[in-house]
Design a protein around this motif. Structure first.
Motif, mmCIF file in Angstrom:
data_model
loop_
_atom_site.group_PDB
_atom_site.id
_atom_site.type_symbol
_atom_site.label_atom_id
_atom_site.label_comp_id
_atom_site.label_asym_id
_atom_site.label_seq_id
_atom_site.Cartn_x
_atom_site.Cartn_y
_atom_site.Cartn_z
ATOM 1 N N THR A 188 0.820 -1.210 0.000
ATOM 2 C CA THR A 188 0.000 0.000 0.000
ATOM 3 C C THR A 188 0.855 1.262 0.000
ATOM 4 O OG1 THR A 188 -1.698 -1.168 1.255
ATOM 5 C CG2 THR A 188 -1.851 1.234 1.178
ATOM 6 N N TRP A 189 0.520 2.187 -0.913
ATOM 7 C CA TRP A 189 1.163 3.497 -1.017
ATOM 8 C C TRP A 189 0.122 4.589 -0.792
ATOM 9 C CZ3 TRP A 189 6.386 4.453 -2.447
ATOM 10 C CH2 TRP A 189 7.119 3.325 -2.851
ATOM 11 N N TYR A 190 0.564 5.705 -0.202
ATOM 12 C CA TYR A 190 -0.301 6.863 -0.007
ATOM 13 C C TYR A 190 0.328 8.081 -0.699
ATOM 14 C CZ TYR A 190 -2.707 4.292 3.724
ATOM 15 O OH TYR A 190 -3.421 3.363 4.448
ATOM 16 N N PHE A 191 -0.481 8.800 -1.447
ATOM 17 C CA PHE A 191 -0.046 10.050 -2.063
ATOM 18 C C PHE A 191 -0.478 11.164 -1.114
ATOM 19 C CE2 PHE A 191 -0.264 13.220 -5.715
ATOM 20 C CZ PHE A 191 1.101 13.190 -5.970
ATOM 21 N N ILE A 192 0.473 11.735 -0.373
ATOM 22 C CA ILE A 192 0.121 12.653 0.703
ATOM 23 C C ILE A 192 0.697 14.051 0.470
ATOM 24 C CG2 ILE A 192 0.006 10.779 2.401
ATOM 25 C CD1 ILE A 192 2.722 11.849 3.487
ATOM 26 N N SER A 193 0.084 15.014 1.129
ATOM 27 C CA SER A 193 0.567 16.387 1.128
ATOM 28 C C SER A 193 0.906 16.758 2.564
ATOM 29 C CB SER A 193 -0.512 17.331 0.582
ATOM 30 O OG SER A 193 -0.075 18.671 0.648
ATOM 31 N N PRO A 194 2.123 17.264 2.848
ATOM 32 C CA PRO A 194 2.573 17.467 4.227
ATOM 33 C C PRO A 194 1.867 18.586 4.975
ATOM 34 C CG PRO A 194 4.173 18.359 2.696
ATOM 35 C CD PRO A 194 3.162 17.624 1.870
ATOM 36 N N LYS A 195 1.081 19.398 4.276
ATOM 37 C CA LYS A 195 0.265 20.406 4.940
ATOM 38 C C LYS A 195 -1.201 20.079 4.682
ATOM 39 C CE LYS A 195 3.682 24.142 4.743
ATOM 40 N NZ LYS A 195 3.969 25.527 4.281
ATOM 41 N N VAL A 196 -2.025 20.312 5.688
ATOM 42 C CA VAL A 196 -3.425 19.899 5.624
ATOM 43 C C VAL A 196 -4.298 21.068 5.187
ATOM 44 C CG1 VAL A 196 -5.332 18.869 6.903
ATOM 45 C CG2 VAL A 196 -2.966 18.245 7.475
ATOM 46 N N SER A 197 -5.128 20.831 4.190
ATOM 47 C CA SER A 197 -6.006 21.873 3.657
ATOM 48 C C SER A 197 -7.151 22.157 4.629
ATOM 49 C CB SER A 197 -6.575 21.434 2.304
ATOM 50 O OG SER A 197 -7.508 22.369 1.832
ATOM 51 N N ILE A 198 -7.308 23.454 4.944
ATOM 52 C CA ILE A 198 -8.445 23.905 5.758
ATOM 53 C C ILE A 198 -9.122 25.023 4.983
ATOM 54 C CG2 ILE A 198 -9.223 24.815 7.977
ATOM 55 C CD1 ILE A 198 -6.694 23.834 9.234
ATOM 56 N N GLY A 199 -10.075 24.654 4.144
ATOM 57 C CA GLY A 199 -10.722 25.652 3.296
ATOM 58 C C GLY A 199 -9.729 26.185 2.279
ATOM 59 N N MET A 257 -11.896 11.406 -0.466
ATOM 60 C CA MET A 257 -10.540 11.242 0.052
ATOM 61 C C MET A 257 -10.154 12.379 0.995
ATOM 62 S SD MET A 257 -8.230 8.825 -0.279
ATOM 63 C CE MET A 257 -8.608 8.059 -1.853
ATOM 64 N N LYS A 258 -10.803 13.532 0.857
ATOM 65 C CA LYS A 258 -10.484 14.681 1.719
ATOM 66 C C LYS A 258 -10.848 14.424 3.183
ATOM 67 C CE LYS A 258 -11.178 18.114 -1.954
ATOM 68 N NZ LYS A 258 -12.018 19.245 -2.411
ATOM 69 N N LYS A 259 -11.656 13.401 3.417
ATOM 70 C CA LYS A 259 -12.068 13.097 4.784
ATOM 71 C C LYS A 259 -10.967 12.380 5.569
ATOM 72 C CE LYS A 259 -16.128 11.301 7.273
ATOM 73 N NZ LYS A 259 -16.668 12.626 7.622
ATOM 74 N N ARG A 260 -9.941 11.893 4.869
ATOM 75 C CA ARG A 260 -8.867 11.149 5.519
ATOM 76 C C ARG A 260 -7.779 12.086 6.057
ATOM 77 N NH1 ARG A 260 -8.838 5.701 4.965
ATOM 78 N NH2 ARG A 260 -10.307 4.815 3.450
ATOM 79 N N LEU A 261 -7.198 11.688 7.184
ATOM 80 C CA LEU A 261 -6.064 12.397 7.762
ATOM 81 C C LEU A 261 -4.982 11.365 8.050
ATOM 82 C CD1 LEU A 261 -4.869 15.065 8.871
ATOM 83 C CD2 LEU A 261 -5.811 14.420 11.108
ATOM 84 N N ALA A 262 -3.865 11.473 7.343
ATOM 85 C CA ALA A 262 -2.772 10.509 7.536
ATOM 86 C C ALA A 262 -1.910 10.901 8.733
ATOM 87 C CB ALA A 262 -1.916 10.441 6.277
#
Length: 311
Positions: A188-199, A257-262
């Motif tokens: 399993t791989w995750y494509f992640i962004s190190p900063k979390v979008s808030i609006g 997918m936006k509902k997930r928090l890694a």
């Protein structure tokens, strides 16, 4: 009584008092051990007698010797906390500043760790050498692959937008990538962004705002929850950021997918759950761990703080 007799008596008394800590059995000898074994357990043995691990690290940095000396002090502080939390209270951590005589290009300031009695040296290396960098991230895609996946289709605009905010996405593996469970390999791989979008803005949340981390065992887990986990407690600043993040993510549909928090440790995704509700009390739980030993290691790495430099 002659003076030399008095001196002899005083000397014998001092000698006996000095031996008392060794003559009173209070060591960690196994139950049923003989009196001699219990006495022997009082004596702390070094690596030359007891065996163990000796690890010497150099710090991967280009700072000046003076700054390197200060970095070493911080590294020693973090490693001491990790070893104590893991139960290696007899371990020693020290700064080494002696020169190298055989011509290798090694920095003048290094860190030496000695752990008497340990038999699993790889565990010691894992505990000591890991950076312990914990952070939270957005999940943009999840894929299964034996090699690094390609950039997901239709995501160019999203990637460009995040890149401008210093949050360019990248692929990372799941914590247990490559391991077999029930005969099936985890790829399993995750494509992640190190900063979390808030609006329209982005929030950064990492291990620097975690004030406490403890391993937990849940004896009555919900279906799919797992028994082993780590509880996290945030500082007031971290709790506010975590509240803002969970407040936004909890509004998305479960299929989004936006509902997930890694939750990521050393660029491995421990878990990427769906956020079902706002969390306002500054507490979180890391789930998805395979054993209490793994939960302890994660809690130690997170709770002791990040290493200020790679070793």
């Amino acid at each position: 009584m002659r003076a030399n007799q008095k001196r002899l008596i005083v000397t014998v008394v001092v000698f006996v008092v000095a031996l008392l800590p060794l003559l009173i059995p209070h060591g960690s000898a196994p139950a049923g051990s003989s009196f001699i074994d219990k006495l022997a357990a009082n004596i702390k043995l070094g690596l030359d007698i007891k065996g163990g691990a000796l690890l010497e690290y150099q710090m991967l940095t280009d700072v000046s010797d003076q700054e390197m000396d200060a970095l070493a002090d911080r590294v020693i502080e973090v490693l001491r906390a990790r070893l104590d939390a893991a139960g290696f209270t007899e371990a020693t951590v020290e700064k080494v500043t002696t020169g190298i005589s055989f011509g290798e290009d090694i920095p003048p300031v290094r860190v030496r760790v000695q752990i008497p009695g340990i038999t699993d040296v790889s565990r010691a290396e894992s505990l000591v050498g890991k950076t312990g960098r914990l952070y939270f991230a957005d999940v943009l895609a999840i894929e299964t692959s034996v090699s690094t996946p390609s950039i997901p289709a239709g995501m160019s605009l999203e990637i460009s937008r995040r890149k401008l905010q210093g949050a360019e996405p990248y692929w990372v593996k799941e914590l247990h990538y490559g391991e077999y469970v029930g005969g099936v390999q985890n790829n399993t791989w995750y494509f992640i962004s190190p900063k979390v979008s808030i609006g329209s803005s982005y929030a950064e949340l990492d291990g620097s705002v975690v004030t406490d981390a403890k391993p937990l065992v849940n004896n009555q887990p919900r279906p799919g929850q797992g028994r082993f986990m780590v509880s996290l407690k945030f500082s007031s600043e971290g709790a506010k950021t975590f509240r803002d993040i969970t407040s936004v993510k909890s509004t998305y549909a479960d299929t989004d997918m936006k509902k997930r928090l890694a939750i990521v440790l050393d660029d491995r995704v421990i878990i990427a759950p769906l956020v079902q509700s706002q969390i306002s009390d500054g507490n979180a739980v890391i789930e998805g761990l395979n054993s209490i030993e793994e939960a302890k290691e994660v809690s130690i790495l997170v709770g002791s703080g990040n290493l200020p430099v790679d070793l």
